[in-house]
Design an enzyme around this catalytic site. Structure first.
Site, PDB file in Angstrom:
ATOM      1  N   LYS A  23       6.702  -8.743   4.914  1.00  0.00           N
ATOM      2  CA  LYS A  23       6.660  -7.711   5.765  1.00  0.00           C
ATOM      3  C   LYS A  23       5.361  -7.147   5.840  1.00  0.00           C
ATOM      4  O   LYS A  23       4.543  -6.844   7.060  1.00  0.00           O
ATOM      5  CB  LYS A  23       7.676  -6.487   5.192  1.00  0.00           C
ATOM      6  CG  LYS A  23       8.308  -5.704   6.271  1.00  0.00           C
ATOM      7  CD  LYS A  23       9.307  -5.019   5.655  1.00  0.00           C
ATOM      8  CE  LYS A  23       9.278  -3.365   6.167  1.00  0.00           C
ATOM      9  NZ  LYS A  23      10.314  -2.484   5.108  1.00  0.00           N
ATOM     10  N   LYS A  65      -1.586   3.341  -4.587  1.00  0.00           N
ATOM     11  CA  LYS A  65      -1.376   2.124  -5.651  1.00  0.00           C
ATOM     12  C   LYS A  65      -2.979   1.760  -5.411  1.00  0.00           C
ATOM     13  O   LYS A  65      -3.781   1.709  -4.724  1.00  0.00           O
ATOM     14  CB  LYS A  65      -0.582   1.074  -4.802  1.00  0.00           C
ATOM     15  CG  LYS A  65      -0.710  -0.154  -5.520  1.00  0.00           C
ATOM     16  CD  LYS A  65       0.080  -1.340  -4.931  1.00  0.00           C
ATOM     17  CE  LYS A  65       0.471  -2.485  -5.752  1.00  0.00           C
ATOM     18  NZ  LYS A  65      -0.486  -3.617  -5.581  1.00  0.00           N
ATOM     19  N   LYS A 106      -8.041  -3.198  -4.619  1.00  0.00           N
ATOM     20  CA  LYS A 106      -9.420  -3.633  -4.296  1.00  0.00           C
ATOM     21  C   LYS A 106      -9.540  -3.156  -2.658  1.00  0.00           C
ATOM     22  O   LYS A 106     -10.362  -2.568  -2.395  1.00  0.00           O
ATOM     23  CB  LYS A 106      -9.877  -4.982  -4.531  1.00  0.00           C
ATOM     24  CG  LYS A 106     -10.525  -5.080  -5.866  1.00  0.00           C
ATOM     25  CD  LYS A 106     -10.946  -6.359  -6.138  1.00  0.00           C
ATOM     26  CE  LYS A 106     -11.301  -6.602  -7.441  1.00  0.00           C
ATOM     27  NZ  LYS A 106     -11.645  -8.148  -7.735  1.00  0.00           N
TER      28      LYS A 106
END
Ligand code: TRP
Length: 325
Positions: A114, A193, A196
């Site tokens: 997704k 979250k 990087k």
């Protein structure tokens, strides 16, 4: 005899504090209690990124971080998936024991599909990577797999495949357990979250100056604007970091934040100093390894040799019970 752990990461380069708290710190802690095998999952990287130009440099950077954090390669072999061809052999055999609908039900794969917009257009290898992961784990007869929450569906699948193989051909594999780390995931400095690609990380290898710059930009309680304003530690990202990396002062910080006596600028400065001190030994080891890259190559070569021997022995058993060869 100690039970065995198999843990792995994709080689994405230098690690951040989220990788440390969510996995690496735990690996180091478990080192005495278990026999630890550490896998650089380079084939797995191909499932979401076909660009392999940085894979070698990123492998070296990640392994340096593992060693600098305290993984002892003499007791815990470090090895590279693509260098142990037996993983691919076992993957092929295990892929016969799992159905396509079963793979399509995997919530982690679904979510990736997704996120990447691949729902009806997923590569065969991407859909099947949890089977490759099962091969990674089963070939070493690991008892325990320390993983993040998102990897638990893969461990569950591994258990199913192992049972199916054992029932069909004979008892070769150990049924492994997953182990999720105790500390809740460390968020990025902006509360999202840590990742990087979102630019909200602190790297283990960051200099004290980098750490200070990054912590300065962290998002705290938006209602606490100047010194004297009362703050809410429970919604502050900086407070979570203090909890983890500065537990001695946590009560005083909580009290002084709530009362307004402690301002965010001083609180952040303190955190930056604590983080820099916490990882000072890490940075020292890291700079040693950066100047001794040959040692990293040796560590990997030795780890590969240890892993290969175990993997070959398991494949002998597999071929025997399957009447192959
Ligand atoms: N899939 C894991 C990840 O994306 C990496 C991995 C590959 C792994 N093989 C493994 C983790 C075996 C644990 C055990 O992070």
């Amino acid at each position: 005899m100690k039970k065995r752990i198999l843990s792995g990461m994709r080689p994405t380069g230098k690690l951040h504090l989220g990788n440390y708290v969510g996995a690496l710190e735990n690996w180091v802690k478990l080192q005495g209690e278990y026999e630890n095998f550490h896998l650089v999952a380079d084939w797995h990287l191909l499932t979401t990124d076909l660009d392999t130009s940085k894979i070698k440099a990123n492998t070296i950077d990640m392994v340096i971080d593992w060693l600098s954090a305290g993984i002892d390669p003499k007791v815990s072999p470090i090895f590279v998936q693509s260098q142990i061809k037996q993983h691919a052999e076992l993957f092929l055999l295990l892929s016969m024991l799992v159905t396509i609908p079963r793979l399509e039900r995997n919530p982690t794969v679904k979510e990736q599909a997704k996120d990447l917009g691949l729902e009806s257009n997923m590569a065969f290898g991407h859909l099947g990577y949890p089977v490759l992961q099962a091969a990674d784990i089963l070939i070493y007869k690991a008892h325990l797999v320390p993983v993040g929450e998102d990897q638990m569906p893969h461990v569950e699948l591994t258990r199913e495949i192992a049972r199916r193989f054992n029932n069909t051909y004979g008892n070769v594999f150990i049924i492994p357990s997953g182990k999720v780390t105790d500390f809740a995931r460390l968020p990025g400095l902006d509360g999202r979250k840590m990742s990087k690609s979102l630019g909200n990380t602190i790297l283990l290898s960051d200099s004290p100056e980098d750490i200070e710059q990054k912590v300065k930009r962290a998002i705290t309680d938006p209602q606490k604007i100047r010194l004297g304003d009362p703050g809410r530690p429970e919604i502050c990202n900086v407070f979570i970091y203090h909890k983890k990396f500065n537990p001695e002062e946590i009560e005083a910080i909580e009290k002084d934040c709530r009362s307004g006596a402690l301002g965010c600028v001083a609180c952040k400065k303190n955190l930056a100093q604590k983080l820099a001190a916490y990882f000072a030994p890490f940075r020292e080891k890291r700079s040693y390894y950066e100047q001794h890259i040959d040692e990293i190559h040796d560590v990997i070569a030795q780890g590969n040799a240890v892993a290969r021997e175990v993997a070959m022995a398991t494949m002998d058993e597999v071929y025997q019970v399957m009447n192959l060869g």
